[in-house]
Design an enzyme around this catalytic site. Structure first.
Site, short mmCIF file in Angstrom:
data_model
loop_
_atom_site.label_atom_id
_atom_site.label_comp_id
_atom_site.label_asym_id
_atom_site.label_seq_id
_atom_site.Cartn_x
_atom_site.Cartn_y
_atom_site.Cartn_z
CG ASP A 473 -2.43 0.58 1.07
OD1 ASP A 473 -2.54 1.50 0.18
OD2 ASP A 473 -3.39 0.71 2.04
CG ASP A 543 -9.50 2.30 0.29
OD1 ASP A 543 -9.22 1.47 -0.43
OD2 ASP A 543 -8.38 3.29 0.57
C1 GLA Z 1 -5.66 1.49 2.08
C2 GLA Z 1 -6.32 0.98 1.62
C3 GLA Z 1 -6.51 -0.30 2.39
C4 GLA Z 1 -6.73 -0.77 3.39
C5 GLA Z 1 -6.14 0.19 4.66
C6 GLA Z 1 -5.90 -0.16 5.48
O1 GLA Z 1 -6.65 2.85 2.57
O2 GLA Z 1 -6.43 0.78 0.00
O3 GLA Z 1 -7.58 -1.26 1.20
O4 GLA Z 1 -5.45 -1.62 3.22
O5 GLA Z 1 -4.99 1.13 3.35
O6 GLA Z 1 -5.12 1.22 6.57
#
Ligand code: GLA
Length: 740
Positions: A473, A543
């Protein structure tokens, strides 16, 4: 595929021709890009017109019909009689950034040389490399063009070499520029925001300059590094489309200029607002590659061209053409609030439902119980996981599931052991306070010591337990792009050096851990681009897990990126991002339309929902080779009013059609879907049909199989299938045909 005759290079395969001309022995002109030509004999020669205020170069002072301002060029500079947007600017020691590039030599190479430190296409082909030398011999530019036998994509890039004896500073270095003879185009681009990525925008080219860009040190949620020029009459199935997709994950710019004489220039590459690069004598600089895609078959032709090219010439590793496991991710199920017991209970349930991979998301390391702390402290939190990652992974494996984890290696928090030990490792401007995003700071990946730390930390984590999958990420974008290690006159190199550092890390880790399936992420799709796909073959698309929002996000993403590269999960209802209530079937089919998974507390689902999930999971296992590896076609305009979507997936065994209707409306005509690309003479037998389920109606899919019916391909394509009218919002349908 590449010939040179009469001062013209003709790059040609069965999909397109591209013609470059050397004019007056030294200027490189762009003469043609489009449908394949047997030969280019110049049926539409450049017209000799004396254009007022378009100046002459000294050697042609008396030839008033010749000006760089009016000829179509391959790699133009500004301020040397061309007043349009330039492809490059190089500042010389005397402070000017005016130069003149003249043709010097060319090479035709079999195959495709790799681009040092950068993601790039590979696999066969033939490459034309043209050497252009500055008229005062200060530097040399190599333009590279690779054409592949099996692809409608042409790969282009440029390399700068300081061939002089003084320092030069590259202020701008596009990957490609293309001049079109007219401006009768629509621009198509993908804009958005966090949780709202890649919305399709189509608008007419207007006089002036239109730009999409990112300065965020990531390709961004806001604009995708993709742009297309489509003829106004181009539909999903017909018409000419010229597209450019940058194979790069950092800040970029794509500009379209419709200028005074009715021509159009497209320039795409690094974003000069946040870039410059100093070259000492003999040093070189390589630009990222751009995938230029010509389609004579409308937007579906363009998308299919990109899907095929990226899958066959960009994705790497053992998962590139393997169907992907159906996962369950604990993020929306637990957020930071989990322990070993909870995760094992998810694994038990996942096993029962037929899922294949359990992913432990954020919160397993350091003291991370919210997003305030611990990024950089890559050791397991034994309060949450007393038996460590290994203990948990073993338990998950015992249940027959694969095990994955989340990491965010590029970041740190002030509240972390890493930051306390190395406060100077972050991107920041001396004397100014650094800015935060989600309470986090960005590590300066342009530094070798930082890269070593990350490599070491990740190697330890990835080998500490049997890990099958990693979600990588990046939860904020760059501000204060300043590196403590670079001198003042090189600070604008920071962002690109960061990207090179990131690519180096990803190259090493993916090579050292070939059995791990990597998925990239940046708060969903904030770094969904062809550059990252070279290292990690799938990306968490957004997300936003709401099925209705996802229709538009996935439609936009599919315009430029392969289906198999997009992750989508079924989540709980009401949805966490937008609060919408949608039926399980719609949430499921939308997620099934790409690489499929779940992201909710499956242990809390009702027995009825669980049995429905089992049915869908079995179904997806049967259909996924066709969905993930087949040919994807939009049967209706990609984002038709945001209310209807129809997607077809086909291979030589199956044809799957999905149709979604967001809101039900009265007095509408019956929707007929005309299938595409079938064999007119073959019989297609409808084996499965899922009509939508009404909201609030319990139970599995209403009917999943019915009396089989067979149709010839021609009937399905030309007469089509009628969508049964069922009054409900959030309707999701699916038909599955088997090929004779
Ligand atoms: C990001 C990702 C989510 C999750 C969060 C965790 O926003 O896109 O899917 O993994 O981080 O903090």
């Amino acid at each position: 595929m590449i010939s040179f005759e009469n001062q013209r290079f003709h790059l040609r395969n069965k999909f397109f021709s591209y013609v470059i001309e050397i004019s007056r022995g030294k200027y490189l002109l762009h003469r043609y890009w489009g449908r394949t030509l047997k030969e280019f004999r110049d049926s539409a020669p450049l017209q000799k017109i004396d254009r007022g205020f378009s100046g002459q170069l000294a050697d042609f002072e008396n030839e008033r019909t010749f000006s760089l301002d009016v000829v179509p060029q391959e790699y133009p500079v500004q301020g040397h009689t061309d007043f349009r947007i330039p492809a490059y600017k190089v500042e010389l020691e005397n402070g000017t950034n005016i130069s003149e590039l003249n043709f010097s030599s060319y090479k035709i190479i079999d195959g495709k040389p790799a681009l040092k430190g950068l993601p790039a296409s590979f696999g066969g082909g033939q490459t034309l490399e043209i050497e252009l030398v500055d008229a005062c011999k200060n530097f040399t530019v190599y333009l590279s063009y690779t054409i592949f036998e099996d692809s409608q994509v042409l790969a282009r890039s440029a390399k700068f070499v300081n061939s002089g004896n003084k320092k030069i500073k590259i202020q701008n270095a596009a990957s490609a520029a293309i001049d079109f003879a007219d401006n009768n185009f629509d621009i198509i681009n993908l804009y958005g925001g966090h949780a709202a990525e890649r919305t399709i925008q189509r608008h007419k080219v207007q006089r002036g300059i239109f730009e999409i860009s990112s300065t965020r040190g990531a390709s961004s949620h806001q604009q995708s590094p993709f742009i297309a020029l489509a003829r106004p009459d181009a539909t999903e199935f017909t018409g000419e489309v010229y597209a450019a997709g940058l194979i790069y994950s950092g800040s970029f710019s794509a500009k379209v200029e419709a200028e005074q004489f009715g021509t159009t220039r497209l320039v795409i590459g690094l974003n000069p607002d946040v870039f410059s690069w100093t070259l000492e004598p003999n040093e070189e600089f390589q630009t990222p590659e751009v995938a230029l895609n010509f389609s004579a078959d409308g937007l579906n032709g363009m998308s299919q061209g990109y899907h095929q090219f990226y899958r066959e010439h960009l994705l790497r590793g053992k998962f590139k053409d393997k169907v992907r496991p159906i996962l369950v991710n604990n993020w929306e199920a637990t957020y930071f609030d989990f322990n070993e017991e909870k995760i094992i209970s998810l694994a038990d349930c996942a096993k029962d439902l037929g899922l294949e991979l359990l992913v432990l998301d954020d919160g397993w390391f350091g003291k991370r119980n919210d997003d305030n702390s611990s990024l950089g402290d890559w050791f397991v939190n034994t309060e949450k996981l007393p038996h460590g990652l290994k203990g948990l992974a073993d338990e998950v494996h015992k249940r027959g599931l694969k095990f994955g984890i989340w990491v965010e290696p590029e970041m740190t928090n002030v509240e972390s052991e890493l930051y306390r030990a190395h406060p100077d490792w972050i991107l920041h401007v001396p004397n100014y306070k650094p800015s935060y995003g989600r309470h986090q700071l960005i590590l300066d990946l342009s530094r070798a010591d930082v890269r070593e730390y990350i490599l070491d930390a990740m190697r330890k984590v990835f080998s500490s337990a049997p890990i099958d999958y990693v979600k990588w990420d990046m939860n904020r974008h760059m501000t204060e792009s300043f590196s403590a290690k670079l001198p003042a006159d090189r600070q604008l190199e920071t962002q690109h050096r960061y990207m090179l550092g990131l690519y180096e890390i990803m190259e090493k880790l993916t090579a050292e851990f070939p059995d791990i399936l990597f998925e990239s992420c940046s708060g969903g799709g904030g770094r969904f681009d062809a550059g990252i796909l070279y290292y990690m073959p799938q990306t968490w698309t957004s997300d936003n897990t709401d099925a209705v929002c996802r229709l538009s996000i996935q439609a936009g993403t599919g315009l430029a990126f392969p289906i198999i590269s997009q992750g989508a999960h079924v989540s709980v209802t009401p949805n966490h991002q937008v609060g919408r209530v949608t039926p399980l079937q719609m949430r499921t089919l939308v997620a099934m339309a790409v690489t499929f998974g779940y992201e909710l507390d499956i242990t809390k689902m009702s027995d009825v929902d669980k049995s429905e999930v089992k049915t869908y999971v079995e179904l997806y296992k049967e259909l996924r080779p066709t969905i993930q590896l087949g040919k994807f076609t939009r049967l209706l305009t990609a984002d038709k009013d945001g209310n209807e979507y129809a997607w077809q997936f086909a291979d030589d065994k199956k044809v799957i059609v999905m149709y979604f209707k967001v809101l039900s409306k009265p007095a509408e005509p019956v929707r007929i879907l005309k299938l595409a690309g079938l064999d007119a003479d073959k019989l297609y037998t409808m084996k499965k049909y899922l009509p939508p389920k009404k909201l609030g109606v319990d139970g599995g899919p209403q009917k999943i199989s019915f009396d089989e019916k067979s149709f010839y391909g021609d009937e399905l394509m030309y007469s089509g299938i009628a969508v049964e009218k069922i009054e409900t919002d959030f309707a999701a349908y699916m038909w599955v045909f088997e090929v004779e």
